[in-house]
Design a protein around this motif. Sequence first.
Motif, PDB file in Angstrom:
ATOM      1  N   UNK A   1       1.075  -1.124  -0.273  1.00 53.08           N
ATOM      2  CA  UNK A   1       0.095   0.034   0.100  1.00 53.08           C
ATOM      3  C   UNK A   1       1.020   1.293   0.114  1.00 53.08           C
ATOM      4  N   UNK A   2       0.285   2.316  -0.413  1.00 52.64           N
ATOM      5  CA  UNK A   2       1.061   3.467  -0.297  1.00 52.64           C
ATOM      6  C   UNK A   2       1.221   4.137   1.115  1.00 52.64           C
TER       7      UNK A   2
ATOM      8  N   UNK B   1      -4.229  19.279  -2.535  1.00 52.71           N
ATOM      9  CA  UNK B   1      -3.129  20.387  -2.891  1.00 52.71           C
ATOM     10  C   UNK B   1      -2.060  19.511  -3.639  1.00 52.71           C
ATOM     11  N   UNK B   2      -1.985  18.435  -3.708  1.00 52.22           N
ATOM     12  CA  UNK B   2      -0.990  17.857  -4.401  1.00 52.22           C
ATOM     13  C   UNK B   2      -1.026  16.446  -4.804  1.00 52.22           C
ATOM     14  N   UNK B   3      -0.717  16.037  -5.854  1.00 52.23           N
ATOM     15  CA  UNK B   3      -0.887  14.592  -6.417  1.00 52.23           C
ATOM     16  C   UNK B   3      -0.134  13.826  -5.847  1.00 52.23           C
ATOM     17  N   UNK B   4      -0.419  12.277  -5.948  1.00 53.83           N
ATOM     18  CA  UNK B   4       0.416  11.304  -5.425  1.00 53.83           C
ATOM     19  C   UNK B   4       1.911  11.463  -6.228  1.00 53.83           C
ATOM     20  N   UNK B   5       1.833  11.426  -7.580  1.00 51.10           N
ATOM     21  CA  UNK B   5       2.979  11.585  -8.022  1.00 51.10           C
ATOM     22  C   UNK B   5       3.997  12.760  -7.558  1.00 51.10           C
ATOM     23  N   UNK B   6       3.524  14.081  -7.164  1.00 51.88           N
ATOM     24  CA  UNK B   6       4.330  14.908  -6.696  1.00 51.88           C
ATOM     25  C   UNK B   6       4.831  14.662  -5.187  1.00 51.88           C
TER      26      UNK B   6
ATOM     27  N   UNK C   1      -6.144   5.855  -7.199  1.00 57.86           N
ATOM     28  CA  UNK C   1      -7.306   6.128  -6.399  1.00 57.86           C
ATOM     29  C   UNK C   1      -7.044   6.964  -5.043  1.00 57.86           C
ATOM     30  N   UNK C   2      -5.838   7.002  -4.559  1.00 58.85           N
ATOM     31  CA  UNK C   2      -5.701   8.002  -3.649  1.00 58.85           C
ATOM     32  C   UNK C   2      -5.600   9.612  -4.146  1.00 58.85           C
ATOM     33  N   UNK C   3      -5.212   9.700  -5.260  1.00 62.91           N
ATOM     34  CA  UNK C   3      -5.377  11.180  -5.848  1.00 62.91           C
ATOM     35  C   UNK C   3      -6.804  11.310  -6.016  1.00 62.91           C
ATOM     36  N   UNK C   4      -7.526  10.297  -6.679  1.00 62.13           N
ATOM     37  CA  UNK C   4      -9.055  10.711  -7.170  1.00 62.13           C
ATOM     38  C   UNK C   4     -10.027  10.972  -6.082  1.00 62.13           C
TER      39      UNK C   4
END
Length: 401
Positions: free
Chosen positions: A349-350, A364-369, A385-388
Amino acid sequence: MSITVRPVGYDDQPAYTRLGAEAFGVPEGGRPVPTRAEWTAAGFREWGAFDGDELAARLRVYGFTSWFHGAQVSTAGVAGVAVEPERRGAGHVAPLFAAALAEAREGGETISTLFPSAPGIYRRLGYEVIGSFDDVDVPLQALARVPAATGIVTRRATVADFDAVVGVHREWAARQNGPVSRAEKPFWTPPEKFFADYTGVTLAVDEAGDVVGFASWVRGEGYTPATALMEVDDLVALTPDAARALWRTLGSFSTVVGTARVSTSGLDPAWLVLPDLTSRVHAAHPYMLRVLDVAGALGGVESPLEGARLPFAVRGTDDLAGAWTLTVADGVTHLERDAVELEDAHHERPVLTANGLALVYAGAQSPANLRIAGHLTGAPTHDAVLGAVFAGRQVHVRDYF
């Protein structure tokens, strides 16, 4: 060093006021100690770190609600953090925050926010910058080129329009992440005082007679455009034509006022109707957020991702550390704590830092960032999914404390 952290009482107010004056400056003549009645009525939650009988550090907590993900979220707003100059760097801030945030959490507040003078201090405590409250200078001559509004008239508001003004702000704020709801002290203002604070409050009214925007402004002194400045606390519009009408009304002062200093944040859609970006940031105030209660903040959020499942973990702070599974059912998020050791969590998991959790929650920020910044590690399988789950709203804040 023997430090005692406890709530500040009225007998501590002379030292509390003095320390605040040293940290933040005072008007000429000094800042008076509040009377007992004034202090009691204010309802602040004030904390101090005491070295023996001496106040070494202080902070204040405001309890209010702010808008995140379409709901009013119970918030602990921290302000007035100050440490005596001779004791700075001695480690007083962390225990002070630990006590104040424990009280906030026990009282049901699920997030905490603050305006930092030095963000690095608060990053170590799990806060992260999610946005900025800015004062932006706009040349009024530029507003003369804003296209005319269609189907909108402007008029001066009166006390009878207070509920309409509050309604516009509420509708706008509910579409953002971050705005203070203005439903509680110190942000709630009685109608008479609200209008007395401004030279004027201008309404934008549509053809149905509904108020769809407002601007609150102070005219300022002088009538020479090169030096005259007006201040605009709010320019809130629910339609593009409402924004055009309000900007043009402010622009009508351009023969006697050169600049409007507008309080704003982020890329507000009201600014998208302007013909150019001729403006200058006069002052920027970063805004930081910390999650206090993972289940309380992240649970119950409306989401269209029906059936989504998101295992994640949080590391780095004793009060937030753990593994969780978020699911979306019946249109809202649900959280369950998992019996997973943190050292094993990254395999499946993340894994977020407390700072990364704040940034994700605020959208405020994407998972990629977050991975670039080192605030997200572990398996990337669930990043989308975390970002969405927490995306879809801009961060805005319009009230300073």
